[in-house]
Design an enzyme around this catalytic site. Structure first.
Site, mmCIF file in Angstrom:
data_model
loop_
_atom_site.group_PDB
_atom_site.id
_atom_site.type_symbol
_atom_site.label_atom_id
_atom_site.label_comp_id
_atom_site.label_asym_id
_atom_site.label_seq_id
_atom_site.Cartn_x
_atom_site.Cartn_y
_atom_site.Cartn_z
ATOM 1 N N TYR A 1 21.653 9.075 50.479
ATOM 2 C CA TYR A 1 21.679 8.236 51.841
ATOM 3 C C TYR A 1 20.393 7.251 51.744
ATOM 4 O O TYR A 1 19.802 6.774 52.746
ATOM 5 C CB TYR A 1 22.061 8.683 53.084
ATOM 6 C CG TYR A 1 22.811 10.171 52.906
ATOM 7 C CD1 TYR A 1 24.088 9.946 52.428
ATOM 8 C CD2 TYR A 1 22.168 11.433 52.981
ATOM 9 C CE1 TYR A 1 24.736 11.099 52.384
ATOM 10 C CE2 TYR A 1 22.843 12.479 53.199
ATOM 11 C CZ TYR A 1 24.415 12.247 52.658
ATOM 12 O OH TYR A 1 24.998 13.496 52.331
ATOM 13 N N HIS A 2 20.407 6.646 50.507
ATOM 14 C CA HIS A 2 19.156 5.784 50.519
ATOM 15 C C HIS A 2 19.303 4.324 49.668
ATOM 16 O O HIS A 2 18.706 4.075 48.896
ATOM 17 C CB HIS A 2 17.880 6.596 49.564
ATOM 18 C CG HIS A 2 17.283 7.604 50.040
ATOM 19 N ND1 HIS A 2 16.778 8.652 49.481
ATOM 20 C CD2 HIS A 2 17.379 8.154 51.598
ATOM 21 C CE1 HIS A 2 16.501 9.624 50.303
ATOM 22 N NE2 HIS A 2 17.050 9.292 51.638
ATOM 23 N N PRO A 3 20.620 3.876 50.042
ATOM 24 C CA PRO A 3 20.803 2.540 49.264
ATOM 25 C C PRO A 3 19.992 1.384 49.515
ATOM 26 O O PRO A 3 19.335 1.274 50.750
ATOM 27 C CB PRO A 3 22.403 2.300 49.836
ATOM 28 C CG PRO A 3 22.259 2.871 51.199
ATOM 29 C CD PRO A 3 21.498 4.032 51.071
#
Length: 540
Positions: free
Chosen positions: A475-477
């Protein structure tokens, strides 16, 4: 609101957008409007720290993006939750506070100049923080964002994990945001008084008390409005009705690594041929919009245990009642924390100059899925625990493109996970390290059985096939509208201004020059903090 004018229009009330709202409005001289597609963050499962499992598939607070089928993930489509709510993803995340390695900011300085380098970043973080652990050369106190030291009420197996990891040679690290990052220890959290301390709570809510700040919720911006090449406002849709607002000074996109490039392309800024293929008129050719998508990939290894874990208290009805009472009456117990109590950073090779893998320890397991929920509150019906990891600086790159000119259609997300040999080789070494930890005392004697991937998965080919099949985003785009000094490799200049147009900036994780080695909420807040300085410098 339709037809109103503001000095600054901020599109998106996420981590960076909330900081911008607070800092740009602080002097009282500027009228600031924040437009957020989602609604209020005043929801029980948002405020309760462990409640984020209930938000994982909730369309009321979550964009619920999905990637294209990914060959690197065994053809799977990955689920990408992003916050659609005041606070953005800081209102639905796991609350781990990690700045990243100091060399990450050396990389930023090389790309975008000293305003984004380590010395500037450290000074900004110390100003941002009100750290429960106290002030030192690294941590700050007295800032707007309270950071929990997370030293109390930890599960007993946390110490077991830490001692076992130390037995492999990893040092104990009292502060991953301090002098060094390598080692294992307790994660600091964005939690205050047993409640999630999101960017909305720390920055936006105080700003909303000012008369010069307006917040429009449940309003999705559909395009940026231009007069010639100058951004002059935005168009939005709210409850089926379209409206427009004007910006006297600037429009600032803070819609995130997916939303910001999508909105730029819908507004005519992006790869010209791609825009024309969707019937969108080109305002400015910007071939790198949506490109350079970078994200951390990770997975868990899971064991059944001979001793109780959180499964034993969070699964049965009486356990739920007990932890609920503890939380409501005393603000204690597992509901008052993230599930990731501890973790660390390690190198898959001693030749590496910095850690390239991050660890997460969870004294629970969720192998048996529950439809429509990330089952943090309903774990497996046996004693289980998981140790997870993610890669810090993957070399694989994806992209964001439009599926259509419809602003309400999700964009096309191509993650390209594990698409380089280097990423595959690093992850193969990393998963073997998880087994090394599990083979050490004191955890070894407490393990009953390895459940995932299972002891039958031994060969390099089988281990690789397993992590391809079970990995996914952590969850780190980031990096889809990169800033930098080189126009050939970036979209924004170092002051976050869109090249080729006027009056438009992007300030969020999409602007990262490179992906930080760690969780991305802290650097997203940092971009908002330093970005506000750059904006105000241009208006003085």
């Amino acid at each position: 609101m339709d037809g109103a004018a503001f000095d600054y229009i901020i599109v998106g009330a996420g981590s960076a957008g909330c900081v911008l709202a607070e800092r740009l409005s602080a002097s009282g001289r500027h009228r600031v409007l924040v437009i957020e597609a989602g609604g209020s963050d005043r929801r029980f499962f948002v405020q309760m720290p462990l409640g984020y499992g209930k938000l994982f598939y909730d369309p009321a607070v979550n964009w619920l993006y999905a990637t294209e089928p990914d060959p690197g993930l065994a053809g799977n489509r990955d689920h990408w939750p992003r916050g659609k709510i005041l606070g953005g993803s800081s209102s639905i995340n796991a609350m781990v506070w990690i700045r990243g390695h100091r060399s990450d900011y050396d990389d930023w300085e090389a790309a975008a100049g000293p305003d984004w380098g380590w010395q500037a970043a450290r000074a900004a973080y110390r100003a941002i923080e009100d750290n429960e652990a106290g002030a030192d050369d690294w941590r700050g106190t007295g800032g707007p964002l309270h950071i929990s030291a997370n030293r109390r009420d930890l599960h007993p197996l946390v110490e077991t994990f830490l001692r076992s990891a130390e037995a492999t040679g990893l040092p104990r690290n009292p502060d991953f945001n301090g002098a060094r990052q390598d080692g294992v220890g307790i994660y600091q959290m964005t939690i205050r008084n047993a409640r999630r301390n999101s960017a909305a709570r720390a920055f936006l809510r105080p700003a909303m008390k000012r008369p010069n700040v307006s917040v429009l919720t449940s309003a999705q911006v559909t395009r940026v409005l231009f007069e010639g090449r100058r951004a002059v406002g935005v168009e939005y849709r709210r409850k089926g009705v379209s409206g427009q607002v004007r910006a006297l000074s600037e429009v600032i996109l803070s819609a995130g690594a997916i939303g910001s490039p999508q909105l730029l392309m819908l507004s005519g800024i992006g790869p010209a041929a791609h825009l024309k293929s969707h019937g969108i008129g080109v305002i400015a050719e910007a071939p790198n919009v949506g490109r350079n998508l970078n994200d951390h990939q990770g997975l868990n290894y899971t064991w059944s245990m001979k001793v109780p874990t959180y499964n034993d208290i969070l699964r049965p009805w009486w356990g739920k009642a007990l932890v609920g009472m503890k939380y409501l009456l005393a603000g204690t117990g597992p509901l008052a924390k993230s599930i990731n109590h501890a973790g660390g950073f390690f190198r898959t090779s001693p030749d590496l100059p910095r850690a390239n893998m991050q660890l997460y320890f969870q004294a629970f397991s969720t192998l048996i899925p529950r439809v429509g929920e990330r089952p943090l509150l309903t774990p497996d019906p046996f004693s289980g625990l998981s140790i997870g990891l993610s890669n810090c600086r993957p070399t694989s790159r994806g992209e964001i493109t439009l599926k259509s000119a419809d602003p309400f259609a999700h964009p096309r997300i191509v993650a390209n996970a594990y698409s380089t040999d280097q990423d595959v080789a690093e992850m193969l070494s990393a998963v073997k390290y998880l087994r090394r930890i599990a083979a050490q005392e004191p955890i070894r004697s407490l393990i009953a059985e390895e459940l995932r991937p299972g002891p039958q998965i031994r060969s390099d080919d089988d281990l690789t096939a397993d992590f391809r099949a079970r990995s996914g985003t952590v969850y780190h785009p980031s990096c889809t509208v990169r800033m930098g000094r080189d126009p050939a490799t970036s979209v924004l200049d170092p002051d976050l201004r869109l090249r080729g147009v006027e009056g438009l900036r992007v300030c969020d994780a999409s602007a990262f020059p490179t992906l930080i080695g760690g969780n991305t909420n802290a650097p997203s807040i940092l971009v908002g903090w330093i970005g506000a300085e750059r904006i105000l410098n241009d208006t003085r």
